[in-house]
Design a protein around this motif. Sequence first.
Motif, PDB file in Angstrom:
ATOM      1  N   GLY A 134       0.796  -1.218   0.000  1.00 37.94           N
ATOM      2  CA  GLY A 134       0.000   0.000   0.000  1.00 37.94           C
ATOM      3  C   GLY A 134       0.824   1.261   0.000  1.00 37.94           C
ATOM      4  O   GLY A 134       0.301   2.348   0.256  1.00 37.94           O
ATOM      5  N   LEU A 135       2.110   1.144  -0.313  1.00 44.83           N
ATOM      6  CA  LEU A 135       3.000   2.304  -0.330  1.00 44.83           C
ATOM      7  C   LEU A 135       3.059   2.972  -1.697  1.00 44.83           C
ATOM      8  O   LEU A 135       3.586   4.073  -1.825  1.00 44.83           O
ATOM      9  CB  LEU A 135       4.414   1.883   0.086  1.00 44.83           C
ATOM     10  N   ASP A 136       2.581   2.281  -2.713  1.00 50.04           N
ATOM     11  CA  ASP A 136       2.558   2.824  -4.067  1.00 50.04           C
ATOM     12  C   ASP A 136       1.217   2.413  -4.687  1.00 50.04           C
ATOM     13  O   ASP A 136       0.612   1.414  -4.281  1.00 50.04           O
ATOM     14  CB  ASP A 136       3.729   2.273  -4.882  1.00 50.04           C
ATOM     15  N   THR A 137       0.752   3.172  -5.668  1.00 53.37           N
ATOM     16  CA  THR A 137      -0.559   2.965  -6.272  1.00 53.37           C
ATOM     17  C   THR A 137      -0.401   2.525  -7.715  1.00 53.37           C
ATOM     18  O   THR A 137       0.353   3.152  -8.483  1.00 53.37           O
ATOM     19  CB  THR A 137      -1.379   4.267  -6.222  1.00 53.37           C
ATOM     20  N   PRO A 138      -1.078   1.454  -8.128  1.00 51.65           N
ATOM     21  CA  PRO A 138      -0.983   1.023  -9.525  1.00 51.65           C
ATOM     22  C   PRO A 138      -1.518   2.085 -10.482  1.00 51.65           C
ATOM     23  O   PRO A 138      -2.424   2.850 -10.141  1.00 51.65           O
ATOM     24  CB  PRO A 138      -1.870  -0.226  -9.584  1.00 51.65           C
ATOM     25  N   THR A 139      -0.966   2.118 -11.683  1.00 49.15           N
ATOM     26  CA  THR A 139      -1.527   2.958 -12.731  1.00 49.15           C
ATOM     27  C   THR A 139      -2.559   2.187 -13.550  1.00 49.15           C
ATOM     28  O   THR A 139      -3.318   2.787 -14.314  1.00 49.15           O
ATOM     29  CB  THR A 139      -0.422   3.498 -13.658  1.00 49.15           C
ATOM     30  N   SER A 140      -2.592   0.881 -13.402  1.00 47.23           N
ATOM     31  CA  SER A 140      -3.646   0.061 -14.004  1.00 47.23           C
ATOM     32  C   SER A 140      -3.849  -1.164 -13.117  1.00 47.23           C
ATOM     33  O   SER A 140      -2.964  -1.553 -12.359  1.00 47.23           O
ATOM     34  CB  SER A 140      -3.281  -0.374 -15.423  1.00 47.23           C
ATOM     35  N   GLY A 141      -5.029  -1.769 -13.192  1.00 44.62           N
ATOM     36  CA  GLY A 141      -5.334  -2.902 -12.342  1.00 44.62           C
ATOM     37  C   GLY A 141      -5.631  -2.470 -10.917  1.00 44.62           C
ATOM     38  O   GLY A 141      -5.780  -1.274 -10.623  1.00 44.62           O
ATOM     39  N   ILE A 142      -5.709  -3.434 -10.023  1.00 48.12           N
ATOM     40  CA  ILE A 142      -6.088  -3.143  -8.639  1.00 48.12           C
ATOM     41  C   ILE A 142      -5.382  -4.092  -7.685  1.00 48.12           C
ATOM     42  O   ILE A 142      -5.151  -5.262  -8.004  1.00 48.12           O
ATOM     43  CB  ILE A 142      -7.622  -3.241  -8.467  1.00 48.12           C
ATOM     44  N   VAL A 143      -5.020  -3.569  -6.517  1.00 52.09           N
ATOM     45  CA  VAL A 143      -4.518  -4.374  -5.405  1.00 52.09           C
ATOM     46  C   VAL A 143      -5.552  -4.297  -4.294  1.00 52.09           C
ATOM     47  O   VAL A 143      -6.015  -3.205  -3.935  1.00 52.09           O
ATOM     48  CB  VAL A 143      -3.162  -3.856  -4.886  1.00 52.09           C
ATOM     49  N   THR A 144      -5.952  -5.442  -3.755  1.00 52.61           N
ATOM     50  CA  THR A 144      -6.875  -5.486  -2.623  1.00 52.61           C
ATOM     51  C   THR A 144      -6.276  -6.333  -1.527  1.00 52.61           C
ATOM     52  O   THR A 144      -5.386  -7.158  -1.754  1.00 52.61           O
ATOM     53  CB  THR A 144      -8.252  -6.052  -3.034  1.00 52.61           C
TER      54      THR A 144
END
Length: 243
Positions: A72-82
């Motif tokens: 959770g320290l960086d945010t994707p530019t595509s797709g998703i992390v949950t």
Amino acid sequence: MNGPRPAVAPALPGFDDPALVRVDRVGRTYGAGAATIVAVRDVSVAVAPRARVALTGPSGSGKSTLLHMMAGLDTPTSGIVTWPGIDVDATTGLVGIGVVFQGPSLLPALDVTENVCLPLLFRDVSEPEAMVRAGDALARLGIGDLAHALPDELSGGQAQRVAVARVLAAAPRLILADEPTGQLDHRAAALVIGVLLQAADDLGAALIVSTHDPAISRRLPTEWAMRDGRLHGIHGADHEEHR
């Protein structure tokens, strides 16, 4: 640790518990135009409870970026992390993920014990309990005698072991270690990996270690191989062996 509020994901087919983290068609780019750097390309993977994973690949393959997005320290530019299996606090964000960073991460004004205690105090752990947990973690890594040393009095290897102790003291459900042995000699590296594996067993935590070292990767039953930002192979069945 701040991060987006996790979505609730369904359980993985064939497993009793939901994944701790899901990465779905995730990409990460930096910059724009001719200066664009694609760090991660279309990666999908899930971390099962108690997983033991070596994340391998050459420098620049996207290992650190993938770990940072999982944390959770960086945010994707595509797709998703949950994070279906990780607790979330409205104030502090994700709770239950510990990160051992590749570079220096200790606060120079605080001594070793204070550095290990600080994340616990942010989580409202009492100071006496934080001190006990810090002492236990430092002793486990064989550096209890450095409890009152300042970071600039430590070698690179000692500082990295303090960073590992800081994560272990917080008793996370998922430990993400980004090249944790890169500054250590062979003996110290073996000690740190042994401590991480034992701590993960004791805590019932999942462990992902990014590494260039085949001797380290062989100690973890599953390997995720990255190259050019892509996940090229998953070998092993850690969630079966470590339930």
